[in-house]
Each structure stands twice: as structure tokens, then as C-alpha cells.
Motif scaffolding. Structure first.
Motif, PDB file in Angstrom:
ATOM      1  N   VAL A 301      32.039 -20.950  36.115  1.00 54.85           N
ATOM      2  CA  VAL A 301      31.958 -19.998  37.220  1.00 54.85           C
ATOM      3  C   VAL A 301      33.176 -19.071  37.233  1.00 54.85           C
ATOM      4  O   VAL A 301      33.054 -17.849  37.407  1.00 54.85           O
ATOM      5  CB  VAL A 301      31.826 -20.745  38.562  1.00 54.85           C
ATOM      6  N   GLU A 302      34.352 -19.624  37.043  1.00 54.46           N
ATOM      7  CA  GLU A 302      35.565 -18.812  37.085  1.00 54.46           C
ATOM      8  C   GLU A 302      35.625 -17.827  35.924  1.00 54.46           C
ATOM      9  O   GLU A 302      36.086 -16.688  36.081  1.00 54.46           O
ATOM     10  CB  GLU A 302      36.801 -19.709  37.092  1.00 54.46           C
ATOM     11  N   ASN A 304      33.030 -16.464  34.508  1.00 52.58           N
ATOM     12  CA  ASN A 304      32.071 -15.418  34.837  1.00 52.58           C
ATOM     13  C   ASN A 304      32.593 -14.529  35.968  1.00 52.58           C
ATOM     14  O   ASN A 304      32.310 -13.330  36.000  1.00 52.58           O
ATOM     15  CB  ASN A 304      30.720 -16.038  35.222  1.00 52.58           C
ATOM     16  N   ARG A 305      33.335 -15.114  36.888  1.00 48.74           N
ATOM     17  CA  ARG A 305      33.929 -14.312  37.965  1.00 48.74           C
ATOM     18  C   ARG A 305      34.866 -13.253  37.363  1.00 48.74           C
ATOM     19  O   ARG A 305      34.806 -12.087  37.736  1.00 48.74           O
ATOM     20  CB  ARG A 305      34.690 -15.206  38.939  1.00 48.74           C
ATOM     21  N   GLN A 309      34.195  -9.194  37.553  1.00 54.01           N
ATOM     22  CA  GLN A 309      35.190  -8.331  38.181  1.00 54.01           C
ATOM     23  C   GLN A 309      35.713  -7.295  37.193  1.00 54.01           C
ATOM     24  O   GLN A 309      35.983  -6.147  37.557  1.00 54.01           O
ATOM     25  CB  GLN A 309      36.341  -9.177  38.727  1.00 54.01           C
ATOM     26  N   THR A 313      31.928  -5.507  39.217  1.00 48.59           N
ATOM     27  CA  THR A 313      31.226  -6.172  40.315  1.00 48.59           C
ATOM     28  C   THR A 313      32.233  -6.671  41.347  1.00 48.59           C
ATOM     29  O   THR A 313      33.148  -7.433  41.025  1.00 48.59           O
ATOM     30  CB  THR A 313      30.399  -7.359  39.788  1.00 48.59           C
ATOM     31  N   ASP A 322      31.986  -8.611  48.240  1.00 52.37           N
ATOM     32  CA  ASP A 322      32.334 -10.006  47.981  1.00 52.37           C
ATOM     33  C   ASP A 322      31.119 -10.910  48.093  1.00 52.37           C
ATOM     34  O   ASP A 322      30.951 -11.858  47.304  1.00 52.37           O
ATOM     35  CB  ASP A 322      33.412 -10.469  48.964  1.00 52.37           C
ATOM     36  N   LEU A 325      29.029 -10.578  44.975  1.00 56.26           N
ATOM     37  CA  LEU A 325      29.651 -11.292  43.868  1.00 56.26           C
ATOM     38  C   LEU A 325      29.412 -12.798  43.980  1.00 56.26           C
ATOM     39  O   LEU A 325      29.051 -13.464  42.998  1.00 56.26           O
ATOM     40  CB  LEU A 325      31.152 -10.997  43.840  1.00 56.26           C
ATOM     41  N   GLU A 326      29.571 -13.338  45.177  1.00 51.32           N
ATOM     42  CA  GLU A 326      29.394 -14.782  45.363  1.00 51.32           C
ATOM     43  C   GLU A 326      27.945 -15.202  45.139  1.00 51.32           C
ATOM     44  O   GLU A 326      27.676 -16.288  44.613  1.00 51.32           O
ATOM     45  CB  GLU A 326      29.859 -15.192  46.762  1.00 51.32           C
ATOM     46  N   LEU A 329      27.446 -15.363  41.430  1.00 43.71           N
ATOM     47  CA  LEU A 329      28.114 -16.541  40.885  1.00 43.71           C
ATOM     48  C   LEU A 329      27.362 -17.828  41.243  1.00 43.71           C
ATOM     49  O   LEU A 329      27.314 -18.773  40.444  1.00 43.71           O
ATOM     50  CB  LEU A 329      29.551 -16.618  41.401  1.00 43.71           C
ATOM     51  N   ARG A 333      25.988 -20.555  38.629  1.00 42.86           N
ATOM     52  CA  ARG A 333      26.266 -21.992  38.737  1.00 42.86           C
ATOM     53  C   ARG A 333      24.979 -22.805  38.638  1.00 42.86           C
ATOM     54  O   ARG A 333      24.918 -23.817  37.925  1.00 42.86           O
ATOM     55  CB  ARG A 333      26.981 -22.284  40.053  1.00 42.86           C
TER      56      ARG A 333
END
Length: 377
Positions: A301-302, A304-305, A309, A313, A322, A325-326, A329, A333
């Protein structure tokens, strides 16, 4: 006879109980398993049947038999059934399951058969004659069997894993180190840089009519319909002929794909295109599959974050950006979790690489790739 019948009844219940293992989560040893309880009550039922048999055949009649039944400390009920009848019934009850145990022991220990053959008399001679007859029959059948010719293997090297595990970087290094590994050509109805689940293989633009023809004849091992850059839908697929041609030309067909695409490739009926494209050749595709992962779902996940970004995104900031984005994510996941569960349970992957150090992981992938050239593949 009643003892043997009770023994058969016990075995039938045991077999049914064993057959249920894996279907409803129970085992034959569960304390409150109904079949287990009935099995353990089988000897008690046998004694009850013997008592009824004795009562119905007692010379003085039922009343006289009942009058003779009394309790004595130690022997318990006296006069219920005579001892010879009990012993005969118990022998019959024990012999039925005992016969299966002896059969299993003899089958598992070939030396047991030799011991039986050494017994003097007709029993040992019969056992020896039976063994000799079985050996002659086995030799006769072996003489009629034709040697099995192994088909030539066409290696396909699949590298898959969740998004963000760095498998594409490892594959690029593999191609640079060994030119025998080549990616196949994909087909699209519009020019797009990246298709869903596919690596860096070349994209060939075809007409929608040609694409539909490939799909109709089931010539596409993988087929998607994603959206292009301008929001239009684009047909995107991998022809089976492209995979086979790549193997014959380069040596190994290399596929950098996501788990859903890998699953489609492994479930595809490759025998049909092989018959059409390699008529008369005794060949088959041999898949070597590598799973690339990281140490945890959180790391996926991190990674891909950071990638999202970097691509913009959520860069605008604010609660709405935000939240978008979540949500993306969270979807990543869920997909990564499902992908890892499939990889663990499918049994289709030959190697697993945890990509924490790119140099070490790259060396490991190149080592695993050499299995494509193993003579036992």
C-alpha cells in the motif's frame, strides 16, 4: 454371525465418517460426533441382540430366562447370555476390522508376505503360488506397454505479483542479462502505452473486426476492454499464437503480468492453438511461475501511495483529494490481499521472491529463470 454383522456395521459407520472429513469441518474423533457415538455403542447393541436371541430360544421360555438374569458384582449380569455365545460373537466382531488391518500391514510391509510364504503346509504354498502368478501377470502387462514419449517442452516464464512489488524492474534486468527471454506481442484496437496487467511487450494495433475475429475463435489467451486516455474503451489482448511464436523464435516467452492475468493464462486451453500452429509436433507449453512480493500488505500500500502521489493523485490537497487517494489505496489493498490468497492456495507458483533488495531479488530471479532450460521440465 451377529458378531460379524456388528463388525461390518462398525466399519460402514467409520467409512462414512471418514468420507465426511474436509466437507463439514468435523473429524471421526470429535467427542459429540453422532456417527462416532453410534460406532462406540455397537458392542452394546451386539450384546442386546445376543440377549434377545438367547431369550427367544431359551428352552424354559422368556419368563424363565428373565428370572435367571441377576446381578453379581464383578461378572455383572449373569444369565443374560451364556459365555460361549459371547466369546463367539466377540470373535466375529473383532475379525472383520482385524482383517482390514492385516491387509493394510501386508500391503505396507512386503516382508510380511514372505513370512506367510514361509509357513509350512498348504497355506504357505498357496501364498507363494499367488505371488508367482501376480509377478507373471505384471511382466506380461509390462511387455505390452509402449514406452511413453515425453513431449517437447516450450517454456513460458510467468512473473507475477501485486502492484507495486517491483517485478517489472526485475524483469527488465532479466531481459538485459539473457536475450533468450522475450515478451510476446499484444494486440490493441487503439494505440495505448500500458494495458491492464501487462508488461512492456510490444503493442500491435488491429482493427476492431480483426480483434472480434480473434476473440470469437478463442485465439486470445487474455482479453480486456479498458478505457483509453480519452475515456474511450479499447480492446486489449494477448494472442495465443504470439506466445507460441515467441518461444520458438527466442527460446522462452516472458510474461510480466498481474495475478488476474496470470490466472487467465494458466486456465486457458493451450492444446487447441498448439494443434493448429504446430500440427504433427509433439510439443506442450511448460509454465514456470515466479511470485514477486514484499514483506507485508502495508508495504504494498505504501509503495502504491508513493507512486500515485508521484503521478499527481491527491497532489491537489484538500479533503476531497485525500479521500479519492484513500479509496484507491483501499481498492489496491483488497486486490493485493485477494492476489496473495490465490497465490498461496493455487499451487501454481514454482518460486517466490521477496523483493526487499533489488540487486538480491534480481539475482534470485535470474537464477530461477534457468529452470526454463532444465531437461526435466
Amino acid at each position: 454371525l451377529l458378531g460379524a454383522a456388528a463388525g461390518v456395521f462398525y466399519l460402514v459407520l467409520l467409512h462414512r465418517d471418514v468420507d465426511r472429513v474436509g466437507y463439514d469441518g468435523g473429524t471421526p474423533l470429535d467427542t459429540f460426533n453422532p456417527l462416532r457415538i453410534v460406532r462406540l455403542l455397537a458392542p452394546l447393541g451386539l450384546m442386546a441382540m445376543l440377549g434377545l436371541q438367547t431369550a427367544s430360544t431359551f428352552e424354559g421360555g422368556f419368563d424363565q430366562w428373565l428370572a435367571g438374569v441377576h446381578w453379581v458384582p464383578g461378572p455383572n449380569f449373569v444369565g443374560f447370555v451364556d459365555r460361549p455365545t459371547v466369546y463367539a460373537a466377540l470373535v466375529g466382531y473383532v475379525l472383520v476390522p482385524l482383517a482390514m488391518q492385516v491387509r493394510g500391514i501386508v500391503g505396507a510391509l512386503p516382508e510380511a508376505k514372505d513370512v506367510i510364504q514361509a509357513i509350512p503346509g498348504s497355506f504357505g504354498v498357496a501364498a507363494k503360488m499367488t505371488k508367482e502368478a501376480q509377478q507373471k501377470e505384471a511382466l506380461k502387462q509390462a511387455a505390452t506397454l509402449k514406452p511413453v514419449r515425453k513431449a517437447k517442452a516450450l517454456p513460458v516464464f510467468i512473473v507475477s505479483g501485486p502492484r507495486g512489488t517491483g517485478k517489472s524492474t526485475l524483469i527488465q534486468r532479466l531481459k538485459e542479462a539473457d536475450p533468450r527471454f522475450r515478451e510476446p506481442d499484444w494486440v490493441v484496437t487503439r494505440d495505448i502505452e500500458q494495458g491492464p496487467g501487462a508488461g512492456s511487450g510490444r503493442r500491435i494495433v488491429v482493427s476492431e473486426g480483426d480483434y472480434k475475429a480473434l476473440k470469437k475463435t478463442k485465439s486470445l489467451a487474455v482479453s480486456y476492454r479498458p478505457y483509453g486516455e480519452e475515456g474511450e474503451q479499447v480492446d486489449f489482448g494477448l494472442p495465443a499464437a504470439s506466445v507460441i511464436a515467441t518461444v520458438k523464435e527466442a527460446g522462452v516467452c516472458l510474461l510480466d503480468v498481474d495475478p488476474p492475468t496470470a490466472r487467465q493464462l494458466l486456465e486457458y486451453r493451450w492444446d487447441r492453438p498448439l494443434e493448429a500452429l504446430a500440427p504433427g509436433e509433439d510439443v506442450e507449453l511448460a509454465f514456470v511461475c515466479v511470485w514477486v512480493s514484499v514483506n507485508s500488505i502495508d508495504t504494498v500500500v505504501e509503495r502504491n501511495r508513493a507512486q500515485l502521489q508521484m503521478n499527481g493523485t491527491g497532489a491537489a490537497g484538500g479533503a476531497e483529494a485525500d479521500d479519492a487517494l484513500e479509496k484507491q489505496l483501499a481498492s489496491i489493498r483488497r486486490q493485493a490481499t485477494a492476489d496473495m490468497e490465490w497465490a498461496l492456495t493455487s499451487g501454481r507458483f514454482d518460486f517466490t521472491i521477496v523483493n526487499e533488495d533489488v540487486d538480491a531479488a534480481s539475482a534470485e530471479l535470474q537464477k530461477d529463470a534457468q529452470y526454463c532450460f532444465d531437461e526435466n521440465l
